[in-house]
Write a protein that holds these residues in place. Structure first.
Motif, short mmCIF file in Angstrom:
data_model
loop_
_atom_site.label_atom_id
_atom_site.label_comp_id
_atom_site.label_asym_id
_atom_site.label_seq_id
_atom_site.Cartn_x
_atom_site.Cartn_y
_atom_site.Cartn_z
N GLU A 44 0.80 -1.23 0.00
CA GLU A 44 0.00 0.00 0.00
C GLU A 44 0.83 1.28 0.00
O GLU A 44 0.35 2.32 -0.44
N HIS A 45 2.06 1.23 0.47
CA HIS A 45 2.87 2.44 0.53
C HIS A 45 4.02 2.43 -0.47
O HIS A 45 5.00 3.14 -0.33
N TYR A 46 3.87 1.61 -1.53
CA TYR A 46 4.93 1.53 -2.54
C TYR A 46 5.23 2.89 -3.17
O TYR A 46 6.39 3.21 -3.43
N SER A 47 4.21 3.72 -3.40
CA SER A 47 4.46 5.02 -4.02
C SER A 47 5.39 5.88 -3.16
O SER A 47 6.20 6.64 -3.68
N PHE A 48 5.29 5.75 -1.84
CA PHE A 48 6.19 6.46 -0.93
C PHE A 48 7.62 5.94 -1.09
O PHE A 48 8.57 6.72 -1.22
N ILE A 49 7.76 4.63 -1.13
CA ILE A 49 9.08 4.01 -1.29
C ILE A 49 9.66 4.34 -2.65
O ILE A 49 10.85 4.65 -2.77
N GLN A 50 8.82 4.32 -3.67
CA GLN A 50 9.27 4.60 -5.03
C GLN A 50 9.87 6.01 -5.14
O GLN A 50 10.88 6.20 -5.81
N GLN A 51 9.27 6.96 -4.45
CA GLN A 51 9.80 8.33 -4.47
C GLN A 51 11.21 8.38 -3.89
O GLN A 51 12.06 9.13 -4.38
N ILE A 52 11.46 7.59 -2.87
CA ILE A 52 12.81 7.52 -2.28
C ILE A 52 13.77 6.86 -3.25
O ILE A 52 14.87 7.37 -3.51
N LEU A 53 13.36 5.73 -3.82
CA LEU A 53 14.24 4.97 -4.72
C LEU A 53 14.62 5.76 -5.97
O LEU A 53 15.73 5.60 -6.49
#
Length: 114
Positions: free
Chosen positions: A82-91
Motif C-alpha cells: 500500500e505504501h509503494y508510491s512512498f518508497i518509489q519516491q525515495i528509490l
C-alpha cells in the motif's frame, strides 16, 4: 493505484528500515531485479544469516515478497504494497545499483536458474 494516507508511524517504520545502507541497497536492486539470498551474500560479503535477517525485516512489513523457483527462493520488491508510491519516491533519488549484478555475472556468481 489509489494513494492511501501514510501515517507518521508507518513512515517512521519504513524510513527506519531503509535507514540501513544494506537494506536500502537491497530494496533499490529489488525494484528492478529479482535476487536470491546467495547473490546478496556474495554482493555484500555478509553471512547468509545476516542477509536473511535483513530480508526478513523487509518481508515482515510487506516491502519485499518471495517466490520459490526450484530450490531457490527469489526476492522482489512488493509493488502492490500500500505504501509503494512512498518508497518509489525515495528509490528514484538513488543511483542505479545494477553494476553490482554485472559484477556477479562477470564472476559467474549470478543465479540464472528458473
Amino acid at each position: 493505484m489509489l494513494q492511501t494516507s501514510l501515517s507518521l508511524d508507518n513512515a517512521a517504520l519504513i524510513l527506519k528500515l531503509l535507514g540501513d545502507k544494506t537494506r536500502l541497497t537491497m530494496v533499490k536492486l529489488l525494484d528492478t531485479n529479482d535476487c536470491c539470498v546467495c547473490e546478496f551474500v556474495e554482493m555484500f560479503k555478509m553471512s547468509q544469516p545476516s542477509i536473511s535477517q535483513h530480508l526478513r525485516k523487509l518481508r515482515d512489513v510487506g516491502l519485499v515478497k518471495e517466490e520459490r523457483r526450484g530450490q531457490w527462493i527469489f526476492y522482489s520488491l512488493n509493488k502492490e504494497q500500500e505504501h509503494y508510491s512512498f518508497i518509489q519516491q525515495i528509490l528514484e533519488q538513488l543511483p542505479n545499483q545494477d553494476e553490482r549484478l554485472k559484477v556477479l555475472e562477470e564472476n559467474g556468481t549470478r543465479i540464472t536458474c528458473c
